[in-house]
Design a protein around this motif. Sequence first.
Motif, PDB file in Angstrom:
ATOM      1  N   ILE A   1      68.169  45.416 -49.413  1.00  0.00           N
ATOM      2  CA  ILE A   1      68.596  46.884 -49.632  1.00  0.00           C
ATOM      3  C   ILE A   1      69.916  47.053 -50.564  1.00  0.00           C
ATOM      4  O   ILE A   1      70.608  46.205 -50.671  1.00  0.00           O
ATOM      5  N   ALA A   2      69.339  47.774 -51.561  1.00  0.00           N
ATOM      6  CA  ALA A   2      70.309  47.951 -52.874  1.00  0.00           C
ATOM      7  C   ALA A   2      69.840  49.048 -53.372  1.00  0.00           C
ATOM      8  O   ALA A   2      69.114  49.654 -53.399  1.00  0.00           O
ATOM      9  N   PRO A   3      70.917  49.820 -54.285  1.00  0.00           N
ATOM     10  CA  PRO A   3      71.999  49.474 -54.748  1.00  0.00           C
ATOM     11  C   PRO A   3      73.377  49.818 -54.074  1.00  0.00           C
ATOM     12  O   PRO A   3      74.516  49.296 -54.281  1.00  0.00           O
ATOM     13  N   ASN A   4      73.142  50.645 -52.801  1.00  0.00           N
ATOM     14  CA  ASN A   4      74.074  51.375 -52.114  1.00  0.00           C
ATOM     15  C   ASN A   4      75.250  51.816 -52.899  1.00  0.00           C
ATOM     16  O   ASN A   4      76.678  51.398 -52.623  1.00  0.00           O
ATOM     17  N   THR A   5      74.988  52.727 -53.768  1.00  0.00           N
ATOM     18  CA  THR A   5      75.815  53.299 -54.592  1.00  0.00           C
ATOM     19  C   THR A   5      76.507  54.390 -54.215  1.00  0.00           C
ATOM     20  O   THR A   5      76.001  55.083 -53.257  1.00  0.00           O
ATOM     21  N   SER A   6      77.765  54.941 -54.557  1.00  0.00           N
ATOM     22  CA  SER A   6      78.493  56.076 -54.428  1.00  0.00           C
ATOM     23  C   SER A   6      78.543  56.886 -55.347  1.00  0.00           C
ATOM     24  O   SER A   6      78.491  56.125 -56.449  1.00  0.00           O
ATOM     25  N   GLU A   7      79.038  57.992 -55.274  1.00  0.00           N
ATOM     26  CA  GLU A   7      79.740  58.833 -56.266  1.00  0.00           C
ATOM     27  C   GLU A   7      80.979  59.654 -56.033  1.00  0.00           C
ATOM     28  O   GLU A   7      81.046  59.718 -54.785  1.00  0.00           O
ATOM     29  N   ASP A   8      81.795  60.083 -57.074  1.00  0.00           N
ATOM     30  CA  ASP A   8      82.815  60.592 -57.095  1.00  0.00           C
ATOM     31  C   ASP A   8      82.298  62.027 -56.370  1.00  0.00           C
ATOM     32  O   ASP A   8      81.112  62.490 -56.604  1.00  0.00           O
ATOM     33  N   VAL A   9      82.931  63.007 -55.532  1.00  0.00           N
ATOM     34  CA  VAL A   9      82.626  64.311 -55.059  1.00  0.00           C
ATOM     35  C   VAL A   9      82.513  65.169 -56.312  1.00  0.00           C
ATOM     36  O   VAL A   9      83.574  65.566 -56.895  1.00  0.00           O
ATOM     37  N   LEU A  10      81.283  65.280 -56.632  1.00  0.00           N
ATOM     38  CA  LEU A  10      80.904  66.007 -57.793  1.00  0.00           C
ATOM     39  C   LEU A  10      79.965  67.170 -57.637  1.00  0.00           C
ATOM     40  O   LEU A  10      79.046  67.104 -56.782  1.00  0.00           O
TER      41      LEU A  10
ATOM     42  N   MET B   1      62.808  43.419 -54.321  1.00  0.00           N
ATOM     43  CA  MET B   1      62.719  43.836 -52.992  1.00  0.00           C
ATOM     44  C   MET B   1      61.518  44.281 -52.566  1.00  0.00           C
ATOM     45  O   MET B   1      61.230  44.197 -51.326  1.00  0.00           O
ATOM     46  N   SER B   2      60.495  44.797 -53.218  1.00  0.00           N
ATOM     47  CA  SER B   2      59.345  45.407 -52.954  1.00  0.00           C
ATOM     48  C   SER B   2      58.465  44.477 -52.257  1.00  0.00           C
ATOM     49  O   SER B   2      57.859  45.087 -51.148  1.00  0.00           O
ATOM     50  N   PRO B   3      58.389  43.299 -52.590  1.00  0.00           N
ATOM     51  CA  PRO B   3      57.299  42.388 -51.901  1.00  0.00           C
ATOM     52  C   PRO B   3      57.893  41.635 -50.515  1.00  0.00           C
ATOM     53  O   PRO B   3      57.373  41.247 -49.687  1.00  0.00           O
ATOM     54  N   ARG B   4      59.306  42.065 -50.164  1.00  0.00           N
ATOM     55  CA  ARG B   4      59.691  41.628 -48.826  1.00  0.00           C
ATOM     56  C   ARG B   4      59.998  42.721 -47.829  1.00  0.00           C
ATOM     57  O   ARG B   4      60.883  42.826 -47.018  1.00  0.00           O
ATOM     58  N   ALA B   5      59.133  43.781 -47.790  1.00  0.00           N
ATOM     59  CA  ALA B   5      59.198  44.648 -46.566  1.00  0.00           C
ATOM     60  C   ALA B   5      59.012  44.361 -45.278  1.00  0.00           C
ATOM     61  O   ALA B   5      58.140  43.513 -45.183  1.00  0.00           O
ATOM     62  N   GLY B   6      59.939  44.652 -44.581  1.00  0.00           N
ATOM     63  CA  GLY B   6      59.891  44.175 -43.058  1.00  0.00           C
ATOM     64  C   GLY B   6      59.141  45.118 -42.153  1.00  0.00           C
ATOM     65  O   GLY B   6      58.446  45.994 -42.644  1.00  0.00           O
TER      66      GLY B   6
END
Length: 548
Positions: free
Chosen positions: A220-229, A258-263
């Motif tokens: 699981i990625a990219p787990n990104t955040s953003e400033d409150v915008l 990532m795609s080939p490793r779906a559980g």
Amino acid sequence: MERHRTHPRRTARALACALALAAAATTPGTAAQATAPVPVTAPAQGGRIPDHFVGLSIEWSLVERYMNPSARPAFVNLLRNLHTGILRIGGSSQDQMPFDATAVNTNRVITPEDLAYVRSTLDAAGKVPDHGHGKPRWGAVLGTAMSPPTDARPWAGPEHARTFLTHGVEPAFPGEAAKEIAGIELGNEPDLSYGADLDRYLGDLATYADPSVSGPFAVIAPNTSEDVLPWTTLADPTAATRYFHDWPRILDTGAPLMSPRAGAFGTWASDHFYPLARTCTNKPYRCAGTTALLSDEHLASLDYEVYTHAHEAAEHGLGYRLEETSTAANRGAAGVSDVAASATYALSLMFHTACPRPPDQPEVNAGCTTAAKGVNFHNAEVRAFFHPEEGNAYYNAIDYDPTETMGAPSPAPLYYAMLLFARFAQGTTGLRPATVTTTSAQDRTPEAWQLTTASGDHRLFVINKSEHPVSVTVPLKGSRAEIDRMTPYDPDGGRTLDAPHVRIDARQVAADGTWPGFHPTVVRATGNRTALTLAAGEAAVVTSPGRP
């Protein structure tokens, strides 16, 4: 190196967006015009709210507080109330806490005992019956560090992640138990830990996502955040965002691994979102308050972020999940994140995540075909990691016991929104925005969503996000309906949006975490409609039979 590079497929879109924003800026009251293409393909759950949609996110530093033998029975009951979901163990603590297979278990290190606690919790939550062995009711996302090593964290690196898998996860979840792992999350908010060095992040993502490091599990990625915008800032490709516009490039790197490793739970790209912040010096848009929390402007930013990134994930063959969210960043805000308004907001957020309608082109997703697979509400300590005795973060959906006893966790107001959504919306189809009619033109029209249950019943959610009661007329299918209500509750009377508690059908979760059951009222319809009055911050679920 430029911090944000425009992916070739986004060039035309970015130019159109910039022109539209410029036009909106010079024409008061004019929204930006449509800039994104209608998706060619869409996630399979279009118009459907899948099982395991609801979820919790918990810091590694709090595993003992929620899942030790004394706390676990009540915590498991709170999970069972929601039927199915995803339990994410991660957050910023995953980049700060090393895994050590030989260490004594404390809240400063991840140990095999922590993983055993998680495994026991998932086992106790049970399985969804099917014709085989059954699918776990709850799956776990386990976060591991992926950030540049520092003097304080010299252990961070691929070898540490590999050891976490081989000496921690795999021994705790052998054989069939491995199906309980929804994925291994690589790092937390790389836009902060890697900053402007996107190339270094992409190189590390390719290394860590390789099965030789992260094993056979879904990644699981990219787990990104953003400033409150505001959404207009997110939509502007020249604005100073974090990695928002870099998702296509990030997914170009990550998706092939990532795609080939779906559980058992599929695979997805993940995102974070917070509408407000505890502090807002020089940034009024971030300032926390119940009125701001329930305003439309922050949901517009949510709609824009979820639609954009869910669409980009789908183009790369991935699902999308809002894997960390709540009412305000920096552990929430007192009097906003820990009161009834948080439940009203959370219920609305889940629907907007299941059917995001970008404000620059609201009809592009009218069929709710581009959507998230789910939402995880975050839980942390009130001030800093490793100090749980100081108390709960204001935004926690489930409060842990901060005393030395480390006993039963208890539901906070936001949990009741999760409960209402899980039991009445999760696993349904036919999701669409709906329209209700107010009896006064001066009233703020409540938000409404319609859907269909597996048995064919028609269901309508109506959410009053105003500070005043509102009366509406709602359509019904048939001559009768059942109404369940989520209502602010103040034992001293007088408070509504800032009430300290929430009740559903005037009932509360028991001390052992069990739910006593719903107790709807029955109404009769006149002309396939009925009148409904909602208190400030109140939400109602109107269920009418699919057959007369």
